[in-house]
Design a protein around this motif. Structure first.
Motif, PDB file in Angstrom:
ATOM      1  N   MET A  31       0.854  -1.180   0.000  1.00  0.00           N
ATOM      2  CA  MET A  31       0.000   0.000   0.000  1.00  0.00           C
ATOM      3  C   MET A  31       0.896   1.238   0.000  1.00  0.00           C
ATOM      4  SD  MET A  31      -2.942   1.146   2.748  1.00  0.00           S
ATOM      5  CE  MET A  31      -3.747  -0.453   2.694  1.00  0.00           C
ATOM      6  N   MET A  32       0.570   2.186  -0.878  1.00  0.00           N
ATOM      7  CA  MET A  32       1.380   3.398  -0.980  1.00  0.00           C
ATOM      8  C   MET A  32       0.525   4.553  -1.491  1.00  0.00           C
ATOM      9  SD  MET A  32       3.700   2.608  -4.403  1.00  0.00           S
ATOM     10  CE  MET A  32       4.531   1.223  -3.621  1.00  0.00           C
ATOM     11  N   PRO A  33       1.027   5.775  -1.391  1.00  0.00           N
ATOM     12  CA  PRO A  33       0.268   6.921  -1.905  1.00  0.00           C
ATOM     13  C   PRO A  33       0.085   6.833  -3.417  1.00  0.00           C
ATOM     14  CG  PRO A  33       1.976   7.647  -0.390  1.00  0.00           C
ATOM     15  CD  PRO A  33       2.241   6.198  -0.670  1.00  0.00           C
ATOM     16  N   ALA A  34      -1.095   7.245  -3.870  1.00  0.00           N
ATOM     17  CA  ALA A  34      -1.416   7.288  -5.287  1.00  0.00           C
ATOM     18  C   ALA A  34      -1.285   8.720  -5.796  1.00  0.00           C
ATOM     19  CB  ALA A  34      -2.833   6.769  -5.510  1.00  0.00           C
ATOM     20  N   PRO A  35      -1.192   8.906  -7.113  1.00  0.00           N
ATOM     21  CA  PRO A  35      -1.051  10.268  -7.661  1.00  0.00           C
ATOM     22  C   PRO A  35      -2.171  11.223  -7.276  1.00  0.00           C
ATOM     23  CG  PRO A  35      -0.473   8.642  -9.327  1.00  0.00           C
ATOM     24  CD  PRO A  35      -1.023   7.885  -8.167  1.00  0.00           C
ATOM     25  N   ASP A  36      -3.370  10.684  -6.961  1.00  0.00           N
ATOM     26  CA  ASP A  36      -4.494  11.568  -6.625  1.00  0.00           C
ATOM     27  C   ASP A  36      -4.524  11.961  -5.157  1.00  0.00           C
ATOM     28  OD1 ASP A  36      -5.336   9.263  -5.365  1.00  0.00           O
ATOM     29  OD2 ASP A  36      -7.114   8.963  -6.610  1.00  0.00           O
ATOM     30  N   GLY A  37      -3.523  11.540  -4.391  1.00  0.00           N
ATOM     31  CA  GLY A  37      -3.456  11.912  -2.985  1.00  0.00           C
ATOM     32  C   GLY A  37      -4.024  10.885  -2.035  1.00  0.00           C
ATOM     33  N   GLY A  38      -4.738   9.892  -2.573  1.00  0.00           N
ATOM     34  CA  GLY A  38      -5.245   8.809  -1.743  1.00  0.00           C
ATOM     35  C   GLY A  38      -4.208   7.707  -1.598  1.00  0.00           C
ATOM     36  N   ASP A  39      -4.604   6.614  -0.929  1.00  0.00           N
ATOM     37  CA  ASP A  39      -3.750   5.442  -0.785  1.00  0.00           C
ATOM     38  C   ASP A  39      -4.323   4.302  -1.609  1.00  0.00           C
ATOM     39  OD1 ASP A  39      -2.003   6.664   1.037  1.00  0.00           O
ATOM     40  OD2 ASP A  39      -3.315   6.173   2.724  1.00  0.00           O
ATOM     41  N   GLY A  40      -3.437   3.485  -2.141  1.00  0.00           N
ATOM     42  CA  GLY A  40      -3.883   2.340  -2.926  1.00  0.00           C
ATOM     43  C   GLY A  40      -2.835   1.250  -2.910  1.00  0.00           C
ATOM     44  N   TRP A  41      -3.155   0.146  -3.572  1.00  0.00           N
ATOM     45  CA  TRP A  41      -2.249  -1.003  -3.605  1.00  0.00           C
ATOM     46  C   TRP A  41      -1.460  -1.019  -4.899  1.00  0.00           C
ATOM     47  CZ3 TRP A  41      -0.758  -4.287   0.081  1.00  0.00           C
ATOM     48  CH2 TRP A  41      -1.518  -4.333   1.255  1.00  0.00           C
TER      49      TRP A  41
END
Length: 370
Positions: A31-41
């Motif tokens: 799990m890490m930060p996504a380009p849109d500012g949220g978190d994702g896998w």
């Protein structure tokens, strides 16, 4: 009545794949930060293809819904903590929960199959020991079966997770081979003899055979795609029934998750009509009308399907016998925390006995809730 939601979900916590062997640790999903500012896998070391959003919206007002952009700390702990999940069910007046995976399904697409199977086993240990283990009388976590990785590997995992307390098994909605293929016969035999159900959830897991508005591998989701997936069980269930699988394995129980019920009467009417009409020339493998397998071997789950419940109220006992209600916590269509009001509307014209079957008895029987 102990109401059971036969289709809820988790959103895996950051440590879910930490149990993989040392050789895979540096390549396990993270799990890490996504380009849109949220978190994702991330499954390939690059940025997440999508951050948390529609799969984790319990507790968010509908006017604030969004496809993605949520951080992990924004989602309710009931997404990943078994005790918190039960607390949220208490708010909703729901006693038991059958819990499907979320991003772990992308292990079915991992090119390195050794890594994929290791991740499945890590998820399975987590969902049984940590999540289900928080309330084993009320929760049923569904371990992932590596059905595309050889039958010996699959059967070994069946034995392993059942010994750890699994009371249901997850199979992908889009396997490499269709489920009427003879390849699966040892799996159906084992599950029938163990009396442990198998379940797929719409098109969760695997590579789509085609793409239109949606491209699920890239996590592109559309409203028409969501609608279409409510009908995704028609083909696999039809082919499995006509392949004679439930004649050869009479104790096998198969659940199609989140497909609702309203389409079912026309579907089984059509199966029975063609079973009779084409009898003179077809080399049928089924021993009796296809509808007779519904409610004994084949089951479906649904949410606020008004049409389906109207047909149950009108006396469709076949539909009652094969249907399980769900809240779909914590997805965007979840009925949580208003399930009690919605249930009252759905079941107001149903008999008490049939209401009990749909809200409790069918799921309790299949998944062995006490």
């Amino acid at each position: 009545m102990k109401i059971i939601s036969a289709d809820c979900h988790i959103n895996e916590p950051p440590h879910v794949f930490e149990r993989v062997p040392e050789e895979y640790r540096d390549r396990a999903p993270r799990m890490m930060p996504a380009p849109d500012g949220g978190d994702g896998w991330s499954f390939d070391g690059g940025p997440p293809k999508r951050s948390f959003g529609i799969e984790a919206l319990a507790g968010v007002a509908k006017e604030d819904y969004k496809l993605s952009g949520m951080k992990f700390e924004e989602i309710l702990p009931g997404n990943y903590d078994g005790a918190a999940h039960c607390a949220d069910m208490d708010i909703d007046g729901v006693w038991g929960s059958v819990v499907y995976p979320a991003n772990a399904i992308f292990t079915y697409l991992e090119p390195d199959r050794g890594l994929a199977v290791a991740c499945m086993r890590s998820y399975n240990d987590w969902v049984l020991e940590e999540f289900q283990g928080a309330a084993p009388d009320r929760l049923r976590g569904l371990p992932l079966l590596p059905v595309d990785d050889g039958m010996d590997t699959t059967l070994a995992e069946v034995d392993r997770v059942v010994a750890k307390g699994a009371r249901g098994l997850f199979i992908p909605g889009m396997p490499a081979r269709p489920y009427n293929d003879p390849y699966y016969e040892p799996l159906w035999k084992a599950c029938s003899e163990m009396d442990v159900p198998v379940t797929f959830h719409r098109t969760f897991g695997g590579r789509p055979p085609d793409a239109d508005w949606d491209e699920l591998v890239e996590q592109n989701v559309s409203v028409p795609g969501i609608v279409n997936r409510f009908f995704s069980a028609v083909r696999p269930l039809t082919y499995m029934i006509f392949a004679g699988i439930f004649d050869r394995h009479p104790k096998l129980k198969l659940v199609a998750g989140e497909v609702n019920y309203g389409w079912v009467p026309f579907w089984y009417q059509t199966m029975d009509d063609e079973y009779r009409t084409q009898a003179a020339w077809s080399d049928s493998l089924v021993e009796r009308p296809p509808s007779s397998y519904l409610g004994t071997n084949v089951f479906v789950t649904g949410l606020d399907d008004v049409n389906g419940h109207m047909q149950m109220a009108a006396g469709n006992q076949t539909l009652v016998n094969m249907s399980m209600w769900s809240s779909d916590y914590p997805h965007s269509v979840t009925l949580w925390p208003n399930s009690q009001d919605i249930i009252a509307q759905l079941t107001r014209d149903m008999t008490p006995a049939n209401t009990q079957r749909v809200l409790h008895d069918n799921a309790a029987h299949v998944y062995k809730f006490n």
